[in-house]
Design a protein around this motif. Structure first.
Motif, short mmCIF file in Angstrom:
data_model
loop_
_atom_site.label_atom_id
_atom_site.label_comp_id
_atom_site.label_asym_id
_atom_site.label_seq_id
_atom_site.Cartn_x
_atom_site.Cartn_y
_atom_site.Cartn_z
N GLY A 174 0.79 -1.23 0.00
CA GLY A 174 0.00 0.00 0.00
C GLY A 174 0.81 1.27 0.00
O GLY A 174 0.30 2.33 0.38
N TYR A 175 2.08 1.19 -0.41
CA TYR A 175 2.94 2.36 -0.39
C TYR A 175 2.99 3.05 -1.76
O TYR A 175 2.84 2.40 -2.79
N ARG A 189 -6.67 1.96 -0.32
CA ARG A 189 -7.93 2.69 -0.17
C ARG A 189 -8.95 1.89 0.64
O ARG A 189 -9.70 2.45 1.44
N PHE A 190 -9.00 0.57 0.45
CA PHE A 190 -9.93 -0.25 1.23
C PHE A 190 -9.52 -0.29 2.69
O PHE A 190 -10.37 -0.29 3.59
N ASP A 191 -8.20 -0.30 2.95
CA ASP A 191 -7.72 -0.24 4.33
C ASP A 191 -8.14 1.08 4.98
O ASP A 191 -8.54 1.11 6.15
N ASP A 192 -8.04 2.17 4.22
CA ASP A 192 -8.50 3.47 4.75
C ASP A 192 -9.98 3.40 5.14
O ASP A 192 -10.39 3.91 6.18
N ASP A 222 -5.58 18.30 14.79
CA ASP A 222 -4.23 17.80 14.52
C ASP A 222 -4.23 16.48 13.75
O ASP A 222 -3.23 16.15 13.10
N ALA A 223 -5.31 15.73 13.81
CA ALA A 223 -5.36 14.45 13.10
C ALA A 223 -5.17 14.66 11.60
O ALA A 223 -4.57 13.83 10.91
N SER A 228 -1.72 9.91 6.78
CA SER A 228 -2.81 8.93 6.71
C SER A 228 -4.11 9.57 7.17
O SER A 228 -4.12 10.35 8.13
N PRO A 229 -5.24 9.24 6.51
CA PRO A 229 -6.53 9.79 6.96
C PRO A 229 -7.00 9.19 8.27
O PRO A 229 -7.96 9.70 8.86
#
Length: 299
Positions: A174-175, A189-192, A222-223, A228-229
């Motif tokens: 996923g990089y 994207r599915f992991d997100d 701050d998130a 990463s989202p």
């Protein structure tokens, strides 16, 4: 009740070395499956389509396997698989090893933190080592404990296995590198998507148990600074909850990236004691998950 017992079993037993020296861990088997599709299909043109199709095949296989395992009478299969795929004890042990190493020397701390982060560690000072360990603990609290618990509670073993194969694929392909930017796009994207709720749930739980009890608005603000989202949510909760600065500049493959600090006004000089404090927060967050499991079992 299965969820509660699995949380307790993982916390007590962790990853028995004698067992996984004799048999491959399920996560290792998942990694081999991801490695196989990478080696087999990540070539030539149309890599985004090939990556999406082969990853979808893994997800379908994981879901079907989950259905078959869930059909076995009794709760013992659910209990053992969930306990094996949770990582609370393992996570805490790895983070604590960094604190123990750092108390010996910066070099020992670097060696220990290199086991749990992908960034360059050779030139880290004491604060950077501690910061990296704390960040890893916060992020993996979501990925390794909250998210598996959440998806097991929602969809049972099929949901758990789909999440784990997705998270494994994201960690391997996923990089945004030349090799994986297209091929691993679907997995990333599915992991997100699967981590969207668990990451925010982890932040909410941490918010309630950290010493400074930060506001949700401070965490949310701050998130968004994180690449990463999702990972920014537990990191921001940990940073504001302990009034420390996390993230910030770091090096990958010899290239320094000038990334912003999360909670930039927090303390930047960190020590092994700060790692210990973060471990306490990880256990308290786990404790709230146990309470949630009890409530689920009762109602």
């Amino acid at each position: 009740m299965t969820l509660l017992l699995a949380l307790l079993l993982d916390a007590i037993a962790g990853e028995p070395r004698w067992l996984w020296q004799r048999f491959p861990h399920p996560a290792v088997l998942m990694g081999r499956c991801v490695g196989w599709i990478d080696d087999t299909f990540n070539t030539g043109a149309s890599r985004k389509i090939k990556g999406a199709a082969s990853f979808a095949g893994l997800v379908c296989a994981a879901y079907i396997l989950g259905l078959l395992l869930a059909a076995i009478p009794g709760a013992i299969v659910d209990l053992l698989i969930l306990a094996i795929l949770l990582a609370q004890r393992s996570l805490v042990d790895h983070v604590r090893a960094v604190a123990d190493g750092l108390r010996l020397s910066v070099g020992d701390g670097r060696n220990a933190v290199a086991m749990i982060v992908s960034r360059d560690t050779r030139t880290m000072d004491k604060s950077a080592v501690a910061r990296s360990a704390i960040e890893s603990g916060a992020e993996n609290m979501s990925d390794g404990i909250t998210a598996p618990v959440f998806w097991f509670a929602v969809l049972g073993l099929p949901g758990l296995l789909v999440y784990k194969i997705t998270n494994t694929a994201d960690s391997m392909i996923g990089y945004k590198t030349p090799r994986h930017a297209d091929f691993g796009w679907a997995a990333a994207r599915f992991d997100d998507l699967l981590n969207y709720i668990p990451a925010r749930l982890t932040a909410a739980l941490m918010m309630m148990v950290t010493p400074d009890r930060p506001s949700w608005s401070a965490i949310a603000q701050d998130a968004g600074k994180h690449l990463s989202p999702n990972a920014g949510w537990p990191e921001a909760a940990m940073a504001h909850g302990h009034n420390i600065a996390l993230a910030g500049p770091r090096s990958y493959h010899g290239t320094t990236r000038d990334l912003p600090f999360v909670n930039a006004n927090g303390r930047i000089a960190l020590t092994a004691d700060d790692i210990d404090a973060s471990i306490t927060t990880l256990w308290k967050t786990w404790g709230l998950l146990v309470v949630a499991a009890v409530i689920i079992a009762l109602f």
